[in-house]
Design an enzyme around this catalytic site. Structure first.
Site, PDB file in Angstrom:
ATOM      1  N   GLU A  72       0.847  -1.195   0.000  1.00  0.00           N
ATOM      2  CA  GLU A  72       0.000   0.000   0.000  1.00  0.00           C
ATOM      3  C   GLU A  72       0.879   1.240   0.000  1.00  0.00           C
ATOM      4  O   GLU A  72       1.772   1.380   0.844  1.00  0.00           O
ATOM      5  CB  GLU A  72      -0.946   0.032   1.199  1.00  0.00           C
ATOM      6  CG  GLU A  72      -1.835   1.264   1.187  1.00  0.00           C
ATOM      7  CD  GLU A  72      -3.023   1.186   2.129  1.00  0.00           C
ATOM      8  OE1 GLU A  72      -3.555   2.253   2.489  1.00  0.00           O
ATOM      9  OE2 GLU A  72      -3.420   0.060   2.499  1.00  0.00           O
ATOM     10  N   GLU A  97       5.014   5.006   3.467  1.00  0.00           N
ATOM     11  CA  GLU A  97       4.477   6.300   3.896  1.00  0.00           C
ATOM     12  C   GLU A  97       5.636   7.215   4.270  1.00  0.00           C
ATOM     13  O   GLU A  97       6.678   6.744   4.729  1.00  0.00           O
ATOM     14  CB  GLU A  97       3.545   6.092   5.098  1.00  0.00           C
ATOM     15  CG  GLU A  97       2.931   7.343   5.690  1.00  0.00           C
ATOM     16  CD  GLU A  97       2.122   8.130   4.689  1.00  0.00           C
ATOM     17  OE1 GLU A  97       2.573   9.246   4.337  1.00  0.00           O
ATOM     18  OE2 GLU A  97       1.056   7.648   4.249  1.00  0.00           O
ATOM     19  N   ASP A 146      -2.987  12.083  -2.784  1.00  0.00           N
ATOM     20  CA  ASP A 146      -3.055  13.516  -3.059  1.00  0.00           C
ATOM     21  C   ASP A 146      -3.436  13.701  -4.529  1.00  0.00           C
ATOM     22  O   ASP A 146      -2.759  13.189  -5.417  1.00  0.00           O
ATOM     23  CB  ASP A 146      -1.687  14.150  -2.787  1.00  0.00           C
ATOM     24  CG  ASP A 146      -1.738  15.671  -2.754  1.00  0.00           C
ATOM     25  OD1 ASP A 146      -2.548  16.256  -3.505  1.00  0.00           O
ATOM     26  OD2 ASP A 146      -0.968  16.273  -1.992  1.00  0.00           O
ATOM     27  N   ASP A 182     -11.861  10.329  -3.830  1.00  0.00           N
ATOM     28  CA  ASP A 182     -13.130  11.052  -3.737  1.00  0.00           C
ATOM     29  C   ASP A 182     -13.070  12.344  -4.542  1.00  0.00           C
ATOM     30  O   ASP A 182     -14.013  13.135  -4.512  1.00  0.00           O
ATOM     31  CB  ASP A 182     -13.465  11.371  -2.274  1.00  0.00           C
ATOM     32  CG  ASP A 182     -12.511  12.395  -1.680  1.00  0.00           C
ATOM     33  OD1 ASP A 182     -11.285  12.233  -1.869  1.00  0.00           O
ATOM     34  OD2 ASP A 182     -12.977  13.354  -1.031  1.00  0.00           O
ATOM     35  N   LYS A 220      -9.771   7.447   6.913  1.00  0.00           N
ATOM     36  CA  LYS A 220     -10.046   8.789   7.420  1.00  0.00           C
ATOM     37  C   LYS A 220     -10.368   9.749   6.280  1.00  0.00           C
ATOM     38  O   LYS A 220     -11.320  10.541   6.358  1.00  0.00           O
ATOM     39  CB  LYS A 220      -8.839   9.305   8.207  1.00  0.00           C
ATOM     40  CG  LYS A 220      -9.005  10.718   8.751  1.00  0.00           C
ATOM     41  CD  LYS A 220      -7.766  11.174   9.496  1.00  0.00           C
ATOM     42  CE  LYS A 220      -6.617  11.448   8.542  1.00  0.00           C
ATOM     43  NZ  LYS A 220      -5.443  12.046   9.227  1.00  0.00           N
TER      44      LYS A 220
END
Length: 241
Positions: A72, A97, A146, A182, A220
């Site tokens: 991921e 990350e 992003d 989204d 989140k």
């Protein structure tokens, strides 16, 4: 490792692609953020869950390297990644990350759950993928990245033809690339690129988003998008040759 990560947490935003040692365009920005007490302790107590770059073949860091590998990219605070690792103990997970509090929170929750099938890495995901053997990844996940909304930043988006060619190279045949966003303009951008990749098949049918799968935990950023009235778009593509 913990000292390095804690020092990074206090750094200013860094334009990595402007540094002499990092000429390639990157898809992320490092941002400073404080660590809470449990996060600082997690960096010390669960160092074994944090890999040091470079790592080479990520499969080999696990006790059972023969198990399917999910990678991921940009796991945020890591809660959904930890949930997936808990629910799939026969699968290995690597989370990449650059947000240090997110790394700390992820290893805290993974450590408390005594997970042995999850490791995290603070690195440029593109460089990590380049070092992986071809056809070595079973699933690559990119959830709510992003969107880089300004036109001059489109080059930073992860889903571009050049980077997807690398993804295709590293996925095994039958492996999957799963993305979610989204941000509608980025969703349209993703679909246009992914539907036109020669080695990827849209499992929802060309031109379609994939129905939100129950096995992808709510993140989140997804929750924020829903609260803002945004449509959630999932894309699931299979490596076909």
């Amino acid at each position: 490792m913990s000292d390095l990560l804690q020092n990074q947490a206090s750094n200013e935003i860094t334009e990595l692609d402007n540094l002499p040692e990092h000429r390639e365009i990157v898809t992320f920005m490092r941002r400073s953020a404080p660590l809470n007490t449990s996060q600082r302790q997690a960096l010390e107590n669960y160092q074994h869950l944090i890999l040091q770059y470079p790592v080479g073949d990520l499969r080999q860091v696990f006790t059972h390297p023969e198990r399917p590998l999910t990678v991921e990219i940009g796991f945020g605070m890591g809660r959904s990644l930890v949930l997936m690792a808990k629910e799939n103990p026969q699968r290995n997970y690597i989370g990449i990350e650059v947000h240090v509090p997110g790394i700390a929170q992820c290893v805290y929750e993974a450590g408390m759950a005594e997970l042995e099938n999850l490791r995290v890495l603070d690195a440029d995901a593109i460089q990590v993928l380049k070092e992986m053997p071809d056809a070595s990844i079973d699933c690559l996940q990119l959830y709510f990245p992003d969107p880089w909304q300004k036109k001059r930043h489109f080059k930073r988006r992860f889903v571009v033809h050049e980077r997807m060619a690398l993804v295709e190279q590293k996925l095994r045949t039958g492996g999957t690339f799963h993305a979610a966003t989204d941000w509608e303009p980025y969703a349209e951008w993703m679909l246009d690129i992914l539907d036109n990749r020669p080695n990827l098949k849209n499992l929802a049918g060309k031109g379609n988003c994939y129905p939100r799968p129950d096995w992808r935990p709510l993140t989140k950023f997804e929750k924020r998008g829903i609260e803002a009235g945004h449509r959630i778009n999932d894309f699931l593509f299979e490596k076909i040759n």
